[in-house]
Design a protein around this motif. Structure first.
Motif, PDB file in Angstrom:
ATOM      1  N   PRO A 179     -37.966  16.751  90.570  1.00 19.49           N
ATOM      2  CA  PRO A 179     -38.110  15.629  91.305  1.00 19.49           C
ATOM      3  C   PRO A 179     -37.197  14.549  90.839  1.00 19.49           C
ATOM      4  N   SER A 180     -36.545  13.560  91.801  1.00 20.99           N
ATOM      5  CA  SER A 180     -35.588  12.689  91.466  1.00 20.99           C
ATOM      6  C   SER A 180     -36.651  11.394  91.053  1.00 20.99           C
ATOM      7  N   LYS A 181     -35.868  10.190  90.431  1.00 24.52           N
ATOM      8  CA  LYS A 181     -36.785   9.183  90.236  1.00 24.52           C
ATOM      9  C   LYS A 181     -37.474   8.471  91.418  1.00 24.52           C
ATOM     10  N   HIS A 182     -36.956   8.708  92.483  1.00 29.56           N
ATOM     11  CA  HIS A 182     -37.531   8.252  93.873  1.00 29.56           C
ATOM     12  C   HIS A 182     -38.956   9.049  94.124  1.00 29.56           C
ATOM     13  N   GLU A 183     -38.772  10.308  93.710  1.00 31.14           N
ATOM     14  CA  GLU A 183     -40.129  11.272  94.109  1.00 31.14           C
ATOM     15  C   GLU A 183     -40.916  11.505  93.219  1.00 31.14           C
ATOM     16  N   LYS A 184     -40.975  10.283  92.137  1.00 26.38           N
ATOM     17  CA  LYS A 184     -42.136  10.683  91.034  1.00 26.38           C
ATOM     18  C   LYS A 184     -42.599   9.191  90.582  1.00 26.38           C
ATOM     19  N   LEU A 185     -43.819   9.189  90.211  1.00 24.23           N
ATOM     20  CA  LEU A 185     -44.269   7.963  89.670  1.00 24.23           C
ATOM     21  C   LEU A 185     -44.722   8.219  88.161  1.00 24.23           C
ATOM     22  N   THR A 186     -44.642   7.072  87.398  1.00 20.92           N
ATOM     23  CA  THR A 186     -45.268   7.052  86.083  1.00 20.92           C
ATOM     24  C   THR A 186     -46.075   6.001  85.872  1.00 20.92           C
ATOM     25  N   LEU A 187     -47.367   6.097  85.408  1.00 15.25           N
ATOM     26  CA  LEU A 187     -48.413   5.108  85.288  1.00 15.25           C
ATOM     27  C   LEU A 187     -48.754   4.927  83.717  1.00 15.25           C
ATOM     28  N   PHE A 188     -49.040   3.791  83.394  1.00 14.39           N
ATOM     29  CA  PHE A 188     -49.730   3.788  81.918  1.00 14.39           C
ATOM     30  C   PHE A 188     -51.128   2.669  82.108  1.00 14.39           C
ATOM     31  N   PHE A 189     -52.198   3.355  81.228  1.00 12.48           N
ATOM     32  CA  PHE A 189     -53.326   2.492  81.574  1.00 12.48           C
ATOM     33  C   PHE A 189     -53.748   2.138  80.057  1.00 12.48           C
ATOM     34  N   ALA A 190     -54.470   1.098  80.000  1.00  8.48           N
ATOM     35  CA  ALA A 190     -55.075   0.596  79.087  1.00  8.48           C
ATOM     36  C   ALA A 190     -56.665   0.994  78.841  1.00  8.48           C
ATOM     37  N   ALA A 191     -56.530   2.180  79.123  1.00  5.44           N
ATOM     38  CA  ALA A 191     -57.955   2.912  79.287  1.00  5.44           C
ATOM     39  C   ALA A 191     -58.001   4.288  78.847  1.00  5.44           C
TER      40      ALA A 191
END
Length: 209
Positions: free
Chosen positions: A41-53
Motif C-alpha cells: 500500500p502507498s502512504k495514502h492507502e494505509k493508516l497508522t494509529l497510536f493509542f495510550a491504552a
C-alpha cells in the motif's frame, strides 16, 4: 579443435555448476521481493494509529475499514497501544510522533506537549470541525487552539471500554499527526482526495458519542 572446446566446456561446468542453481534461487527471491514491494500500500492507502491504552480487541478498527472504505481507498490499518504508565511508553511514542496518522492520548500526554503542540498535532480549526466532527464535541485547547477532540472522559464507560484498557484517572483525546499525508485539504487543495485520516477520525469519534 571442436573436441578440445567440448572438453574445456565440460571442465568448466564441473567446477562452476553450483553457480546456476544459486542464480536461479537469487532471481526467484528478487522476483518475489519485487512483486511484494510493488503491491505494498502507498502512504495514502494505509493508516497508522497510536493509542495510550492497551488494545484488547482491534475489531473496531477493521469494522470501520470494511464498512466505510473501498479496498482501493484504504488497504491497511496498523496500530500500537501502550498504557501511559508503561516504561516504554514515551520512547515508543517518540517514534510514532515521527510517522503516524492518528493518536488517542491521555490528557497528561497532551499537556506534556502543550507548549509545542503545533510541532506534532494538527489544529482542529473550523474547517476540520465543521467538515469531519460534531457540534457536541469537546476539545483539548492549548494557546487558544484546539488540538484534540475528547473521546473518553475519566472514570466513565464508553464504546471503547469494550476494546481497550484505559487509565481511568485521565481524559482521552483523539488528535491528528502533523506528519500524516492523509489530511486532505488541511495539507493543500491538491491533496483534497487523500483525507483518510480525517474521515477515519470522524468514524472513531462518532462511535464514542
Amino acid at each position: 579443435m571442436q573436441l578440445l572446446n567440448k572438453v574445456a566446456i565440460k571442465k568448466s561446468l564441473a567446477h562452476t555448476w553450483y553457480i546456476y542453481p544459486i542464480s536461479i534461487a537469487l532471481m526467484s527471491v528478487l522476483w518475489v521481493w519485487g512483486f511484494y514491494a510493488f503491491h505494498q500500500p502507498s502512504k495514502h492507502e494505509k493508516l497508522t494509529l497510536f493509542f495510550a491504552a492497551d488494545i484488547k480487541d482491534d475489531s473496531f478498527l477493521t469494522d470501520i475499514q470494511t464498512e466505510h472504505y473501498s479496498k482501493e481507498k484504504l488497504r491497511e490499518v496498523n496500530y500500537k497501544g501502550l498504557l501511559p504508565n508503561g516504561v516504554e511508553y514515551l520512547t515508543v511514542l517518540q517514534v510514532y510522533l515521527a510517522d503516524c496518522d492518528i493518536f488517542i492520548l491521555d490528557d497528561e500526554t497532551m499537556t506534556r506537549f502543550s507548549e509545542i503542540a503545533d510541532h506534532y498535532f494538527v489544529e482542529m480549526d473550523n474547517y476540520v470541525k465543521e467538515t469531519y466532527l460534531f457540534n457536541s464535541n469537546e476539545y483539548y485547547t492549548s494557546h487558544e487552539k484546539d488540538y484534540g477532540v475528547l473521546i473518553k472522559k475519566k472514570g466513565e464507560a464508553s464504546f471503547y471500554s469494550n476494546y481497550m484498557t484505559f487509565d481511568e484517572t485521565k481524559d482521552y483525546y483523539l488528535t491528528l499527526s502533523i506528519t500524516s499525508t492523509n489530511l486532505g485539504k488541511v495539507i493543500s487543495e491538491n491533496n483534497e482526495y487523500y483525507d483518510n485520516a480525517l474521515t477515519y477520525m470522524h468514524y472513531l469519534v462518532e462511535k464514542s458519542l
